[in-house]
Design a protein around this motif. Structure first.
Motif, PDB file in Angstrom:
ATOM      1  N   ILE A   1     -19.022 -55.235  -6.120  1.00  0.00           N
ATOM      2  CA  ILE A   1     -18.662 -54.452  -7.310  1.00  0.00           C
ATOM      3  C   ILE A   1     -19.194 -53.029  -7.186  1.00  0.00           C
ATOM      4  O   ILE A   1     -18.475 -52.059  -7.450  1.00  0.00           O
TER       5      ILE A   1
ATOM      6  N   VAL B   1     -13.067 -53.913 -10.424  1.00  0.00           N
ATOM      7  CA  VAL B   1     -13.131 -54.797  -9.258  1.00  0.00           C
ATOM      8  C   VAL B   1     -12.984 -56.224  -9.757  1.00  0.00           C
ATOM      9  O   VAL B   1     -13.727 -56.654 -10.651  1.00  0.00           O
TER      10      VAL B   1
ATOM     11  N   PRO C   1     -11.796 -60.562  -8.731  1.00  0.00           N
ATOM     12  CA  PRO C   1     -11.560 -61.547  -7.673  1.00  0.00           C
ATOM     13  C   PRO C   1     -10.068 -61.829  -7.520  1.00  0.00           C
ATOM     14  O   PRO C   1      -9.304 -61.715  -8.476  1.00  0.00           O
TER      15      PRO C   1
ATOM     16  N   HIS D   1     -14.298 -62.568  -2.873  1.00  0.00           N
ATOM     17  CA  HIS D   1     -15.339 -63.160  -3.712  1.00  0.00           C
ATOM     18  C   HIS D   1     -16.093 -62.028  -4.401  1.00  0.00           C
ATOM     19  O   HIS D   1     -16.450 -61.030  -3.776  1.00  0.00           O
ATOM     20  N   ILE D   2     -16.341 -62.199  -5.683  1.00  0.00           N
ATOM     21  CA  ILE D   2     -17.053 -61.182  -6.448  1.00  0.00           C
ATOM     22  C   ILE D   2     -18.560 -61.411  -6.358  1.00  0.00           C
ATOM     23  O   ILE D   2     -19.047 -62.513  -6.600  1.00  0.00           O
ATOM     24  N   HIS D   3     -19.268 -60.357  -5.962  1.00  0.00           N
ATOM     25  CA  HIS D   3     -20.728 -60.362  -6.022  1.00  0.00           C
ATOM     26  C   HIS D   3     -21.178 -58.939  -6.314  1.00  0.00           C
ATOM     27  O   HIS D   3     -20.366 -57.996  -6.261  1.00  0.00           O
TER      28      HIS D   3
ATOM     29  N   GLU E   1     -11.030 -58.446  -4.565  1.00  0.00           N
ATOM     30  CA  GLU E   1     -11.995 -58.961  -3.594  1.00  0.00           C
ATOM     31  C   GLU E   1     -11.778 -60.461  -3.369  1.00  0.00           C
ATOM     32  O   GLU E   1     -11.354 -61.180  -4.273  1.00  0.00           O
TER      33      GLU E   1
END
Length: 241
Positions: free
Chosen positions: A101, A112, A114, A95-97, A93
């Protein structure tokens, strides 16, 4: 398509990286230095062609513009190409948020991460997933024995007593699923999902048709019927009397 391998080294696993994010090759070269083979594909169509030609141990997939169900369809389609030997999927991804996820895991990814993930952490995650899947694939290839029925998933050979029985691909998959769930009733919906990869009952009678085919082959010359019908529910193979 770019294939990155170091000749002469022991390859720890073959990784397929899909997406333009991997094009610069920096991450793939780091993986190669650790003994992994790496194949880069720009898109899913190219990835399907590669999976048809190569045994893949892991898929590294860039999320890019894929959202929700489209991501689910892509992962499912790629896994289907090597269905007899499933592989883990790591989704990359921007950006991970939390929602990213959740969507990634629900779409079928096993992890998942970054795109900025450090090499050391990525390597640890890759090795962990490969260990889990290798153990599972070894378990999946263990012989299944139910009464006088024996099934070898590795060679796809089936014997009932001393008699070897020739089955089509789907007949074998159906019999193996029932045998692995011996003594438990398998509903038509479960069979459609696990053998035919249907997410819902499409009103097809394909399960009943293949059960008839199996019975014709498996019961000929034997006094005991192998597959039992549970009216209105599904089928089961019962161990013992």
């Amino acid at each position: 398509m770019e294939i990155i391998m170091k000749s002469g080294d022991t390859m720890h696993g073959k990784l397929l990286a899909v997406g333009t994010f991997f094009k610069d090759g920096i991450m793939l070269h780091k993986l190669q230095e650790e003994g992994f083979g790496a194949i880069a594909a720009d898109n899913e169509r190219e990835a399907v062609r590669i999976i048809n030609d190569e045994h893949i141990d892991m898929l590294l997939l860039e999320r890019s513009g894929h959202m929700g169900y489209s991501l689910h369809k892509i992962i499912k389609a790629l896994l289907r190409e090597q269905g007899e030997r499933p592989f883990p999927v790591i989704l990359f991804e921007d950006h991970i948020h939390k929602q990213a996820i959740i969507e990634g895991l629900e779409a079928g990814a096993n992890d998942v991460v970054p795109k900025s993930i450090e090499a050391e952490e990525l390597l640890a995650r890759i090795r962990n997933l490969l260990r889990i899947f290798r153990f599972e694939n070894e378990r999946r290839n263990e012989e299944v024995v139910v009464g006088d029925l024996s099934i070898d998933p590795g060679t796809r050979k089936v014997n009932r007593g001393e008699q070897q029985i020739s089955l089509t691909v789907k007949e074998f998959d159906l019999l193996l699923y029932l045998a692995r769930n011996a003594n438990r009733v398998c509903t038509r919906e479960e069979i459609l999902k696990n053998v035919w990869d249907y997410d819902f009952d499409m009103g097809t009678n394909v399960v009943d048709v293949y059960i008839r085919h199996l019975r014709t082959k498996m019961d000929k010359g034997f006094g005991k019927k192998l597959i039992q019908s549970i009216r209105g529910v599904g089928y089961k193979i019962k161990e013992g009397e």
